[in-house]
Motif scaffolding. Structure first.
Motif, mmCIF file in Angstrom:
data_model
loop_
_atom_site.group_PDB
_atom_site.id
_atom_site.type_symbol
_atom_site.label_atom_id
_atom_site.label_comp_id
_atom_site.label_asym_id
_atom_site.label_seq_id
_atom_site.Cartn_x
_atom_site.Cartn_y
_atom_site.Cartn_z
ATOM 1 N N SER A 1 -11.721 -0.137 4.271
ATOM 2 C CA SER A 1 -11.880 -1.326 5.108
ATOM 3 C C SER A 1 -12.350 -0.906 6.505
ATOM 4 C CB SER A 1 -10.533 -2.042 5.224
ATOM 5 O OG SER A 1 -9.598 -1.197 5.869
ATOM 6 N N PHE B 1 -2.993 0.974 6.310
ATOM 7 C CA PHE B 1 -2.101 2.108 6.169
ATOM 8 C C PHE B 1 -2.035 2.860 7.471
ATOM 9 C CE2 PHE B 1 -4.095 6.343 5.763
ATOM 10 C CZ PHE B 1 -5.424 5.992 5.817
ATOM 11 N N GLU C 1 0.834 -1.191 0.000
ATOM 12 C CA GLU C 1 0.000 0.000 0.000
ATOM 13 C C GLU C 1 0.868 1.239 0.000
ATOM 14 O OE1 GLU C 1 -2.947 0.604 2.940
ATOM 15 O OE2 GLU C 1 -4.101 -1.155 2.392
ATOM 16 N N HIS D 1 -5.197 0.231 -2.372
ATOM 17 C CA HIS D 1 -5.582 -1.133 -1.993
ATOM 18 C C HIS D 1 -5.077 -2.069 -3.091
ATOM 19 C CE1 HIS D 1 -9.179 -0.321 0.957
ATOM 20 N NE2 HIS D 1 -8.008 0.045 1.447
ATOM 21 N N ASP E 1 -9.650 0.953 8.049
ATOM 22 C CA ASP E 1 -9.613 2.357 7.622
ATOM 23 C C ASP E 1 -10.614 3.192 8.428
ATOM 24 O OD1 ASP E 1 -7.741 1.705 5.687
ATOM 25 O OD2 ASP E 1 -9.242 1.465 4.100
HETATM 26 ZN ZN LIG Z 1 -7.476 0.876 3.216
#
Ligand SMILES: [Zn+2]
Length: 141
Positions: A94, A58, A23, A86, A97
């Motif tokens: 997600s 991330f 990522e 992604h 996230d």
């Molecule tokens: Zn993500």
């Protein structure tokens, strides 16, 4: 709503392809104006996670975020959002996230399929932090 130039999208896509299969992440610097955001510059940041955990997560180190904020201030800009890729996943945030997001900012997620940048979508968190809503991307010069 977030206003982006074609070149900003190209920069983010190029970053996502460069860091594939990991990522990538970065900041979007610009201005908040009349309920929308205008991106002036992208600010690439490396992914702070361990190699094996780099996919689909991330995290920006606090010192990197501070450096980006300082850079933005010097140029009289604000951090208006974050972008990340992604690898071989959809351009949809997600649960991870969502758990690590803040309201107000824009979150651009792009899918990178087999090393090629594909979908690029922007998301904004609901103020009660329950979910992301897709945000309209407007092209600017
Ligand atoms: Zn993500």
């Amino acid at each position: 709503m977030i206003a982006l130039a074609e070149r900003h999208q190209d920069e983010m896509r190029a970053h996502g392809e460069r860091d594939y299969p990991f990522e990538c992440c970065g900041l979007m610097l610009g201005r908040f104006a009349d309920g929308h955001k205008q991106v002036i510059e992208t600010y690439p940041i490396s992914n702070a996670r361990e190699e094996e955990a780099k996919r689909n997560r991330f995290l920006i180190r606090p010192e990197e975020l501070m450096r980006g904020e300082k850079y933005a201030r010097e140029k009289a800009l604000d951090v208006v959002g974050f972008y990340h890729s992604h690898p071989d996943e959809r351009a949809v945030p997600s649960q991870y996230d969502l758990d690590h997001a803040w309201p107000t900012y824009s979150y651009i997620v792009m899918s990178v399929e087999q090393g090629r940048a594909a979908d690029l979508r922007s998301w904004e968190m609901e103020s009660d932090r329950s979910r992301f809503n897709e945000e309209e991307i407007v092209k600017q010069d």
